[in-house]
Design an enzyme around this catalytic site. Structure first.
Site, PDB file in Angstrom:
ATOM      1  N   PRO A   4       0.817  -1.216   0.000  1.00  0.00           N
ATOM      2  CA  PRO A   4       0.000   0.000   0.000  1.00  0.00           C
ATOM      3  C   PRO A   4       0.850   1.265   0.000  1.00  0.00           C
ATOM      4  O   PRO A   4       1.972   1.270   0.503  1.00  0.00           O
ATOM      5  CB  PRO A   4      -0.805  -0.110   1.301  1.00  0.00           C
ATOM      6  CG  PRO A   4      -0.128  -1.126   2.133  1.00  0.00           C
ATOM      7  CD  PRO A   4       0.762  -1.951   1.265  1.00  0.00           C
ATOM      8  N   ASP A   5       0.323   2.331  -0.573  1.00  0.00           N
ATOM      9  CA  ASP A   5       1.015   3.613  -0.585  1.00  0.00           C
ATOM     10  C   ASP A   5       0.699   4.315   0.736  1.00  0.00           C
ATOM     11  O   ASP A   5      -0.424   4.734   0.962  1.00  0.00           O
ATOM     12  CB  ASP A   5       0.504   4.450  -1.771  1.00  0.00           C
ATOM     13  CG  ASP A   5       1.165   5.812  -1.826  1.00  0.00           C
ATOM     14  OD1 ASP A   5       2.070   6.069  -1.001  1.00  0.00           O
ATOM     15  OD2 ASP A   5       0.775   6.625  -2.678  1.00  0.00           O
ATOM     16  N   PHE A   6       1.724   4.433   1.604  1.00  0.00           N
ATOM     17  CA  PHE A   6       1.447   5.010   2.919  1.00  0.00           C
ATOM     18  C   PHE A   6       1.094   6.490   2.840  1.00  0.00           C
ATOM     19  O   PHE A   6       0.553   7.078   3.744  1.00  0.00           O
ATOM     20  CB  PHE A   6       2.619   4.772   3.888  1.00  0.00           C
ATOM     21  CG  PHE A   6       3.910   5.454   3.510  1.00  0.00           C
ATOM     22  CD1 PHE A   6       4.129   6.777   3.869  1.00  0.00           C
ATOM     23  CD2 PHE A   6       4.899   4.781   2.810  1.00  0.00           C
ATOM     24  CE1 PHE A   6       5.300   7.411   3.529  1.00  0.00           C
ATOM     25  CE2 PHE A   6       6.082   5.410   2.461  1.00  0.00           C
ATOM     26  CZ  PHE A   6       6.278   6.732   2.826  1.00  0.00           C
ATOM     27  N   ARG A   7       1.424   7.126   1.672  1.00  0.00           N
ATOM     28  CA  ARG A   7       1.099   8.552   1.514  1.00  0.00           C
ATOM     29  C   ARG A   7      -0.333   8.757   0.999  1.00  0.00           C
ATOM     30  O   ARG A   7      -0.800   9.874   0.926  1.00  0.00           O
ATOM     31  CB  ARG A   7       2.049   9.207   0.499  1.00  0.00           C
ATOM     32  CG  ARG A   7       3.461   9.350   0.990  1.00  0.00           C
ATOM     33  CD  ARG A   7       4.231  10.237   0.003  1.00  0.00           C
ATOM     34  NE  ARG A   7       5.644  10.034   0.104  1.00  0.00           N
ATOM     35  CZ  ARG A   7       6.329   9.110  -0.545  1.00  0.00           C
ATOM     36  NH1 ARG A   7       5.698   8.284  -1.359  1.00  0.00           N
ATOM     37  NH2 ARG A   7       7.615   8.991  -0.379  1.00  0.00           N
ATOM     38  N   ASN A  45      10.639   3.816  -4.408  1.00  0.00           N
ATOM     39  CA  ASN A  45      10.218   2.743  -3.512  1.00  0.00           C
ATOM     40  C   ASN A  45      11.414   2.112  -2.805  1.00  0.00           C
ATOM     41  O   ASN A  45      12.534   2.143  -3.302  1.00  0.00           O
ATOM     42  CB  ASN A  45       9.442   1.686  -4.296  1.00  0.00           C
ATOM     43  CG  ASN A  45       8.212   2.293  -4.950  1.00  0.00           C
ATOM     44  OD1 ASN A  45       7.661   3.275  -4.449  1.00  0.00           O
ATOM     45  ND2 ASN A  45       7.800   1.737  -6.077  1.00  0.00           N
ATOM     46  N   ASP A  92      11.286  -1.169  -1.545  1.00  0.00           N
ATOM     47  CA  ASP A  92      10.976  -2.589  -1.367  1.00  0.00           C
ATOM     48  C   ASP A  92      11.901  -3.554  -2.104  1.00  0.00           C
ATOM     49  O   ASP A  92      11.803  -4.765  -1.943  1.00  0.00           O
ATOM     50  CB  ASP A  92       9.522  -2.858  -1.790  1.00  0.00           C
ATOM     51  CG  ASP A  92       9.208  -2.247  -3.154  1.00  0.00           C
ATOM     52  OD1 ASP A  92      10.030  -2.430  -4.087  1.00  0.00           O
ATOM     53  OD2 ASP A  92       8.160  -1.589  -3.297  1.00  0.00           O
ATOM     54  N   HIS A 117      15.135   6.666  -2.242  1.00  0.00           N
ATOM     55  CA  HIS A 117      14.823   6.673  -0.809  1.00  0.00           C
ATOM     56  C   HIS A 117      15.449   5.501  -0.058  1.00  0.00           C
ATOM     57  O   HIS A 117      15.064   5.218   1.066  1.00  0.00           O
ATOM     58  CB  HIS A 117      13.299   6.697  -0.605  1.00  0.00           C
ATOM     59  CG  HIS A 117      12.672   7.975  -1.088  1.00  0.00           C
ATOM     60  ND1 HIS A 117      11.366   8.077  -1.490  1.00  0.00           N
ATOM     61  CD2 HIS A 117      13.200   9.213  -1.249  1.00  0.00           C
ATOM     62  CE1 HIS A 117      11.107   9.325  -1.875  1.00  0.00           C
ATOM     63  NE2 HIS A 117      12.202  10.021  -1.747  1.00  0.00           N
TER      64      HIS A 117
END
Ligand SMILES: [Zn+2]
Length: 249
Positions: free
Chosen positions: A33-36, A106, A108, A123
């Site tokens: 999921p996109d936490f933003r 991302n 991940d 990031h």
């Protein structure tokens, strides 16, 4: 839609230096999921009493490390997520000599898992962890093992007892210079830039686009972006469907 995928495929085959720049939308199709997103924002406020920006800030990390690690471990790590059609298509394009680099926001590691070699992780990555005191490197499974954590939450270095943190850029921290210069150089040299899975509203995405001097800009995003007007090709659809579609042409 098929016409647009065909057009994208032609652009890729006729370009000399193609670069892909991706945001959270590249991974949402892998179940991350996109936490933003609005949903992520709401969930963070409700369960942790703060916004994701605060929870992932350097100040909160220093002041309340237990809260940081709880949010980080419960929301930002998807150990069993697998690369989706978009990751796989990009890795294949690189293998075929049709893609020069991937730049991602991302953390991940799914591009590398899919087989991409040249990846600029703006990031950082969950897969790299290090001791803040002695710099010893650790793996993701190490920090997820409660036996290595203080109060079952804060990962501790087995050599010196320092806190082990992810090599991930938190809010209020600067991006890694080497990664940023590499990404800028890749964008500046590209004649085709494909931007996908980002609304281009979040730093540093919009800023990096300024370095693109090439001929063709392609935007693939489920919703409109402020840059749609500047793109030669704009596709509002799922990235997996679009990029995955190229290989089946
Ligand atoms: Zn240490």
């Amino acid at each position: 839609m098929d016409e647009k995928i065909k057009r994208l495929s032609e652009l890729i085959h006729h370009s000399k230096n193609t670069v892909f720049f991706g945001g959270a939308g590249v991974s949402t199709e892998s179940g991350i999921p996109d936490f933003r997103s609005e949903k992520g924002l709401y969930a963070a406020q409700k369960a942790y009493g703060h916004s994701p920006e605060t929870l992932l800030s350097h100040s909160l990390f220093v002041e309340k490390p237990e809260l940081f690690f709880r949010y980080y471990q419960e929301n930002l790590i998807a150990l069993h997520a697998k690369p989706n059609a978009a990751h796989l298509a990009l890795a294949k394009l690189e293998q075929q000599g049709l893609l020069h680099a991937v730049i991602t926001q991302n953390i991940d590691g799914l591009h590398q898992e899919a087989g991409s070699q040249r990846v600029y992780e703006l990031h950082g990555s969950n897969w790299r962890q290090y001791c803040m005191d002695c710099s010893k490197n650790y793996t993701l499974p190490y920090i997820l093992d409660e036996a290595h954590c203080k109060d079952k939450l804060i990962p501790i270095c087995e050599v010196c007892g320092g806190i082990v943190r992810p090599e991930v850029v938190l809010y209020e921290e600067s991006l890694d210079d080497t990664v940023v210069s590499g990404a800028i150089e890749a964008i500046a040299k590209a004649d085709l830039l494909i931007v996908g899975g980002t609304s281009l509203a979040v730093y540093p995405a919009a800023g990096l686009l300024r370095y693109f001097k090439g001929k063709n800009l392609v935007l693939i995003n489920k919703t409109k972006t402020p840059y749609d007007g500047e793109a030669q090709l704009c596709i509002h659809d799922s990235l997996g469907k679009v990029l995955g579609g190229i290989s089946t042409l």
